[in-house]
Design a protein around this motif. Sequence first.
Motif, short mmCIF file in Angstrom:
data_model
loop_
_atom_site.label_atom_id
_atom_site.label_comp_id
_atom_site.label_asym_id
_atom_site.label_seq_id
_atom_site.Cartn_x
_atom_site.Cartn_y
_atom_site.Cartn_z
N ALA A 1 -10.99 -43.28 -8.04
CA ALA A 1 -12.30 -42.97 -8.66
C ALA A 1 -13.31 -42.55 -7.61
O ALA A 1 -14.16 -41.68 -7.86
CB ALA A 1 -12.80 -44.17 -9.46
N LEU A 2 -13.28 -43.16 -6.43
CA LEU A 2 -14.23 -42.81 -5.37
C LEU A 2 -13.98 -41.37 -4.90
O LEU A 2 -14.92 -40.59 -4.72
CB LEU A 2 -14.12 -43.78 -4.21
N LEU A 3 -12.72 -41.03 -4.69
CA LEU A 3 -12.40 -39.67 -4.25
C LEU A 3 -12.80 -38.64 -5.30
O LEU A 3 -13.34 -37.57 -4.96
CB LEU A 3 -10.90 -39.55 -3.95
N ASP A 4 -12.57 -38.98 -6.56
CA ASP A 4 -12.91 -38.03 -7.63
C ASP A 4 -14.42 -37.82 -7.74
O ASP A 4 -14.88 -36.68 -7.87
CB ASP A 4 -12.36 -38.54 -8.96
N ARG A 5 -15.18 -38.90 -7.68
CA ARG A 5 -16.62 -38.79 -7.90
C ARG A 5 -17.35 -38.18 -6.71
O ARG A 5 -18.40 -37.54 -6.87
CB ARG A 5 -17.20 -40.15 -8.25
N LEU A 6 -16.83 -38.38 -5.51
CA LEU A 6 -17.46 -37.79 -4.33
C LEU A 6 -16.75 -36.52 -3.87
O LEU A 6 -17.13 -35.93 -2.85
CB LEU A 6 -17.48 -38.81 -3.18
N GLN A 7 -15.69 -36.12 -4.62
CA GLN A 7 -14.94 -34.90 -4.33
C GLN A 7 -14.40 -34.92 -2.90
O GLN A 7 -14.60 -34.00 -2.11
CB GLN A 7 -15.80 -33.65 -4.57
N LEU A 8 -13.68 -36.00 -2.60
CA LEU A 8 -13.08 -36.18 -1.28
C LEU A 8 -11.57 -36.16 -1.37
O LEU A 8 -11.00 -36.29 -2.46
CB LEU A 8 -13.56 -37.50 -0.66
N ARG A 9 -10.90 -36.02 -0.23
CA ARG A 9 -9.45 -36.05 -0.16
C ARG A 9 -9.02 -37.00 0.95
O ARG A 9 -9.84 -37.41 1.78
CB ARG A 9 -8.90 -34.65 0.12
N LEU A 10 -7.75 -37.36 0.94
CA LEU A 10 -7.22 -38.19 2.01
C LEU A 10 -7.43 -37.50 3.35
O LEU A 10 -7.21 -36.28 3.48
CB LEU A 10 -5.73 -38.48 1.79
N GLY A 11 -7.88 -38.27 4.34
CA GLY A 11 -8.17 -37.71 5.65
C GLY A 11 -9.63 -37.39 5.84
O GLY A 11 -10.09 -37.21 6.98
N ASP A 12 -10.41 -37.31 4.72
CA ASP A 12 -11.85 -37.07 4.84
C ASP A 12 -12.54 -38.32 5.37
O ASP A 12 -12.02 -39.43 5.30
CB ASP A 12 -12.45 -36.67 3.49
N ARG A 13 -13.76 -38.13 5.84
CA ARG A 13 -14.53 -39.23 6.41
C ARG A 13 -15.57 -39.71 5.40
O ARG A 13 -16.01 -38.96 4.52
CB ARG A 13 -15.24 -38.76 7.68
N LEU A 14 -15.97 -40.97 5.53
CA LEU A 14 -16.94 -41.58 4.61
C LEU A 14 -17.87 -42.47 5.41
O LEU A 14 -17.43 -43.29 6.23
CB LEU A 14 -16.21 -42.40 3.54
N ARG A 15 -19.18 -42.31 5.17
CA ARG A 15 -20.17 -43.13 5.86
C ARG A 15 -20.40 -44.42 5.07
O ARG A 15 -20.80 -44.38 3.91
CB ARG A 15 -21.48 -42.38 6.02
N ILE A 16 -20.15 -45.55 5.73
CA ILE A 16 -20.37 -46.86 5.13
C ILE A 16 -21.24 -47.65 6.08
O ILE A 16 -20.83 -47.96 7.21
CB ILE A 16 -19.04 -47.60 4.88
N GLY A 17 -22.45 -47.96 5.62
CA GLY A 17 -23.37 -48.66 6.51
C GLY A 17 -23.74 -47.79 7.68
O GLY A 17 -24.16 -46.63 7.53
N SER A 18 -23.54 -48.32 8.88
CA SER A 18 -23.93 -47.60 10.09
C SER A 18 -22.77 -46.91 10.79
O SER A 18 -22.90 -46.46 11.93
CB SER A 18 -24.60 -48.57 11.08
N THR A 19 -21.63 -46.83 10.15
CA THR A 19 -20.47 -46.21 10.79
C THR A 19 -19.79 -45.26 9.83
O THR A 19 -20.06 -45.25 8.62
CB THR A 19 -19.48 -47.30 11.26
N VAL A 20 -18.89 -44.46 10.37
CA VAL A 20 -18.12 -43.49 9.58
C VAL A 20 -16.64 -43.81 9.74
O VAL A 20 -16.14 -43.95 10.86
CB VAL A 20 -18.41 -42.04 10.04
N LEU A 21 -15.93 -43.94 8.61
CA LEU A 21 -14.53 -44.31 8.62
C LEU A 21 -13.70 -43.26 7.88
O LEU A 21 -14.24 -42.47 7.10
CB LEU A 21 -14.34 -45.69 7.97
N THR A 22 -12.39 -43.30 8.10
CA THR A 22 -11.49 -42.28 7.54
C THR A 22 -10.70 -42.83 6.35
O THR A 22 -10.16 -43.94 6.42
CB THR A 22 -10.50 -41.79 8.61
#
Length: 831
Positions: free
Chosen positions: A143-164
Amino acid sequence: MLNLHFIRRQIAGSMHQSIVFVLCVVLSMVTLISLSGFSRSVHSSFLRDARTLHAADIIIESHSPFSPGLREALATLDRQKTLVSARVFEFYSVVQTPDKKASLLSSIKVVEPGYPFYGDVELASGRLFSDVLTPGSIVAEQALLDRLQLRLGDRLRIGSTVLTIRDVVVQEPDRPVNFFALGPRIFISASDLSALELVGKGSRVNYTILAKVRDEKDLDDTAARLRAASLRDRESIETYRTAASGVKRFFDNFLFFLNLIGIFTLLLAGIGIQSSLAAFLNEQKHTIAVMKAVGARGRFILTHYFAMVSVLGLVGTVLGLAVSFFLEKILRDLFRGLVPDNVSLTIPASAVIEGLVLGFLVVFVFTFLPLYRLRDVKPRAIFAKEEQSAAWGRAAWVTVLASLIFFFALLLWRTREVKSGFVYVLVLGSLILAVYLCAAGLLRAVRILGAKNLIVRQAMKGLLRPGNATRTIIVTLAASLTVIVSIIIIERNLNETFVRSYPPDSPNVFFVDIQPGQKAALAKDLEGSPTFYPVIQGTILAVNGKPIDREQEQRRRGDNLAREFSLTYQEHLLEDERLIAGKTLFREDWTELQVSVLDTVLDMKEMKVGDVITFRIQGVPVEARISSVRTRTHSSLRPFFYFVFREQAIKDAPHTFFTALRVDKEKIASLQNRIVARFPNVSVIDVTETVKIFARLMERLSAIVRFFTLFSSIAGMLIIVSSVFATRHARIQEAVYYTVLGARPRFVLSVFVAEGLLLGLASGLIALLLSQAGSWIVCRTVFEVPYRPILGVSLLMASAMIALVVVVGLGASAPILRRKPAAFLREQTEE
C-alpha cells in the motif's frame, strides 16, 4: 409401550405444524451451533497459535521507556542464558519521498535482530526477513508503494534519514489482521533508530520486549521474576498463554455482542417452538378427547405426545446441524478481512455437543407448558370446535420463571459476566414487555373500535380469532424489527456525524509529538492561531489511598483505570466544557495539588470533589485532590482530557504538545509535506481518512450483526405460518360462509390480505416507535452524537416487513382459499 403407529399418524395428520415446529428447532440449533462454533474456532486458533500471534514466549509492553529495575532483571536473565530478547518500537510517523513532494502517515515498527522468535515475517520475494532487513534498508507494505508511487530500490525519507525499500511485507505474525491501521506498515532495523530522531522524551511510542525462554519449564518462573522487578502500573508482563492480543480482545468483545444477539434470536425461536406446538396440539384436541373418552390415561397421552415432540426435535436437531455446517462458507465470507488467515472457521465436536445439549434444553423448556396443558383437555371437547386457551395458572408462571432462569444461566455461560448478563436480561425483558403492552393496547383498540368498510371490519375480527397467535406474532416481529432498525439508525447516525457530514467546526488535522522547543517555529508555519495542548503520560495508582486492582480493571469492557492516560495542564475550561461539580476549575483556598476530572472517569469508578487520586507521572508518585468535575457540552472531534492539572504542578515533567486545526481538504497534503520537511518528528494525522477507515469497519460489523439478527425475523414468520395453520378450521369456515352468502373469491382474498396488512402494520408501527426511542437513547447517552431519525430507511424496513407478513400469510392460507365449500359442508354434516 409406545405405539409408534400412533405417533407416525399424528405427525402425518398435522404435517404443516410439524414442519413449522421442526424449522423453529432448526433455527435455534443454527443460532447456537454457528455462533458457538465460530467462537470456538477463533479462540482455539488463538490458543493453538498463541506463540506465533505474539512472536515470543514472554511479552513485555509499556508506553514509556522501561524502568532500570526491569532492564537489569532482563540483563541478568540473559547472562544466565535463561532467555534471549529483542526490543520492538512501534509508532506512527509521516514519511516522505526524497524530493519531499509526497508524504504519507505510516505505522513504523523498529525491530532488533532475533525478531520474530516464532512465526515468520512473510515477504513478497520469499527471502528471509533477517537477510533483507539490514541497516539502511526497510521493508514496507505494498500500500505504501502504491500510494507514493514507489518501487523496490527507491529511497524513502523517514524522520531525519533516508532509507532504501528492499522488499514488500505480506504478513507479520504478531499483527495478523490489519482492519484499523492508520497507515501502511514499515519495518526498520533497530540500528537505524537513532538516525531517525523520532523517539524522544514524551514521544508516543509503544515499547515492547519480546523474549524467548530456553527451557519451557522456566517460563512461569521467569515471567514472575520479571514482574517482581517491573513497575506494575506502567509495565505489562505476560506470557503467550495469558496475553491477549489486540485482535483477540477485539473478537472477545465482538463475540460477546454476537452472543447477546444469538440468545435474543434463541428466545424468539423458543417462542416459535412453543407457539407451533400449541397450535399442533390444538389441532389434536378432538383426538385427545376421544382417547380420554374411551379410557386412555393422562400418562399414556402425555408419554406419546412427548415422544412425538422428541422425534420432531431430533429431526430439527439433525437438520440444524446440517444447516450449521452449510453456513460455514457464509460465515467465512462475512468475516473475511476481519479474521486472521490462520484461523480456520470450523465447527468443532465440542460445539456440536454443546448445541445438542442446549437444543434439548430449549425444546424441553418451551414445550413443557403446552404438553402439561394436555391434562386440561376434557372428553367434552369432542363436541366443541374451538376452546378458549387455558388461563394462566401456577404451571404457566413456573414455566416462565424457569425460562428466565434458563436464559440467565445461558447468558452467564456464554458471556461469563454476571452484571452484563443481568443488564441484558433486564433490557431484553423491558423490550419484550414494551412490545407486549403496545400489542395488547392495539388489540384492545381493535376490539372496541369498529370500521365502516366490511373487508377491514372482517380483517379486524380475524385478528381476534380464537387460537390466533396475534400477540405472539406481533411481539416476535416487532422485537426483531426493533433491534434491526435500531442498529441501522445508530450506524447511520454515527456515519452522518463523523463521516458524511464531518462537523464543520471540528478540526480535521492533528499535529502530534511536538517538542517544547518546536512550538514557536511550528506556530509560524501553521495557518491561524493554533492552540497547543501539553501531553504528559501518567497512570493511576490509587483512589483515596485504595490501590487500583489492575487485573480487575483490565477485565472491564470499555475504558478502565488501569491504562495509561494523557494528562495536561491548563487554567481554564475548553470551549465545549462546563462544570457539573465544583464552582471553579481549581480552588484558590486549597494548597495541595489539584486535578479536575471529566465525568467519563466517574463511569469507571465512583469519585467526587475532595477525593484524592494518586498518579504515577514519569515514575514519580503524585497525589492530587479532585477540585471539580467537567462534562462536554457536545460530542465532537475537538481535543479533550480526562485529567487537567494546574500549569505549575506538572509543567516541568517531560512532555510533548499537540495541536489541531481545520484545514481545507485540498490543502492537507501540501501542508503535511511542508511541516514534515521542517519537523520530521511531528506526525500529521488527517482525521477524515481515519474516520473513513472506522466507517468501513463499522459497516462490516453492522452487516454481520444484521445477518444474525435476521434469524429472529425468520422466527416471527414461522409463527405467522403456525398461526394460520392453527386457525385453519375457523378460516375455512369463514371462507365458506362468505361464499355461501354470495361473496366472490376476491372478497375472501381481500379479507386475508387486509388481516396480514393490519398484522404487519401493528408490528411495524410498534417497531418504528421503539427503535426510534431506543436509538435516541443510545445516540444521546452512549455515543453523545446528534440524533437523526433516518425515517426513510426506517419506513423502508417497516414496509418490507409488512409486505413479507402479507406474502407469508397468503402463502400459508393458499390451501384454505382453494378449499371447496361443498366438500367442507359435507365433512361437517358427516361429523
